[in-house]
Design a protein around this motif. Sequence first.
Motif, short mmCIF file in Angstrom:
data_model
loop_
_atom_site.label_atom_id
_atom_site.label_comp_id
_atom_site.label_asym_id
_atom_site.label_seq_id
_atom_site.Cartn_x
_atom_site.Cartn_y
_atom_site.Cartn_z
N LEU A 186 13.16 1.00 -3.13
CA LEU A 186 13.17 -0.37 -3.65
C LEU A 186 13.50 -0.43 -5.14
CD1 LEU A 186 9.98 -1.81 -1.87
CD2 LEU A 186 12.37 -2.32 -1.33
N GLY A 187 13.68 0.73 -5.76
CA GLY A 187 13.97 0.77 -7.19
C GLY A 187 12.74 0.76 -8.07
N ASP A 188 11.58 0.96 -7.47
CA ASP A 188 10.31 0.99 -8.21
C ASP A 188 9.99 2.45 -8.52
OD1 ASP A 188 7.78 0.83 -9.20
OD2 ASP A 188 6.90 -0.16 -7.46
N TYR A 189 10.30 2.89 -9.74
CA TYR A 189 10.11 4.29 -10.10
C TYR A 189 8.78 4.55 -10.80
CZ TYR A 189 15.13 4.01 -9.31
OH TYR A 189 16.36 3.77 -8.76
N ALA A 190 8.08 3.49 -11.19
CA ALA A 190 6.80 3.67 -11.88
C ALA A 190 5.65 3.88 -10.90
CB ALA A 190 6.52 2.46 -12.77
N THR A 191 5.67 3.13 -9.80
CA THR A 191 4.55 3.20 -8.85
C THR A 191 4.38 4.59 -8.23
OG1 THR A 191 4.73 0.84 -8.36
CG2 THR A 191 3.59 2.20 -6.75
N PRO A 192 5.45 5.31 -7.84
CA PRO A 192 5.24 6.65 -7.29
C PRO A 192 4.49 7.58 -8.24
CG PRO A 192 7.44 5.91 -6.76
CD PRO A 192 6.87 4.89 -7.69
N ARG A 193 4.71 7.43 -9.55
CA ARG A 193 3.97 8.25 -10.51
C ARG A 193 2.48 7.92 -10.45
NH1 ARG A 193 6.53 10.54 -14.80
NH2 ARG A 193 4.89 9.87 -16.24
N LYS A 194 2.18 6.65 -10.35
CA LYS A 194 0.77 6.25 -10.26
C LYS A 194 0.16 6.69 -8.94
CE LYS A 194 1.38 2.23 -13.26
NZ LYS A 194 1.18 0.78 -13.43
N LEU A 195 0.94 6.59 -7.87
CA LEU A 195 0.46 7.05 -6.57
C LEU A 195 0.14 8.54 -6.61
CD1 LEU A 195 2.97 5.15 -4.24
CD2 LEU A 195 0.50 4.79 -4.33
#
Length: 243
Positions: A186-195
């Motif tokens: 989806l183009g969300d590269y910040a959330t995987p780091r938080k996950l």
Amino acid sequence: MTSDITSGFAAVATALEHEGQLRERLRLQRDELDVAVRSLETQLSRLHYEVDWSDAVAGARQQLRTIGSGFLELQSLVPEGMFYKYNDLWRQCSIHIVQSCLLIRFFETVHAPGPQFSDNLDQSQANDSVETCTAALVTKDEVLEMLDGEKAPTQPALRLDLEEYLLGLCGGIQELARLAANRVVLGDYATPRKLAFFCNQVYAGFRLLNFRNDSLRRSYDALKYAIQRLDSILYDLRIRKLS
């Protein structure tokens, strides 16, 4: 003497019949609860393909109230002191409820006080987002509170087995690992780091426990593969300079 023996077995037959009827009522109520839990998981599946997850999480939180009512109705059928005799009937429902509560709690707290999702999140913000990640792990008591809602003072309390809670956490972490890949799409590269940060913290907590239960041991062993998937996703993001 013969009549005493016969009457004794007649009493046993009556008790078995009553127990069978109770189990059937519990199964019917469990099946209704299972439908509601599947609906909740369908609601949360929107996290995998919607950029803005606020509506999905809010809708799931509302559905928990309905599930809590059904869960309470199910447990109220169980005679006092017989919880552990019958709770295997709704064990899988309990595990999936905990798993869903973990996701809801994570997404309700993950962006406080970190930056909100943005397509234009720059490198410094992405790095800071992990440092300021305050996503909370749902506790066993919080799961019950999320289900209870506005509980009346005279209403009996819900019960959740500790093993069911831990198995639900394991399932939730594996679901978050799967979600990380879809957030990248989806183009969300910040959330995987938080996950990844959150899941590694939970995994570290699990390592403090000494499991002697086979099902818990297997679920715990599966966590390391979820962590490996998250590490692989972060590695791919880094080498492409997306994180």
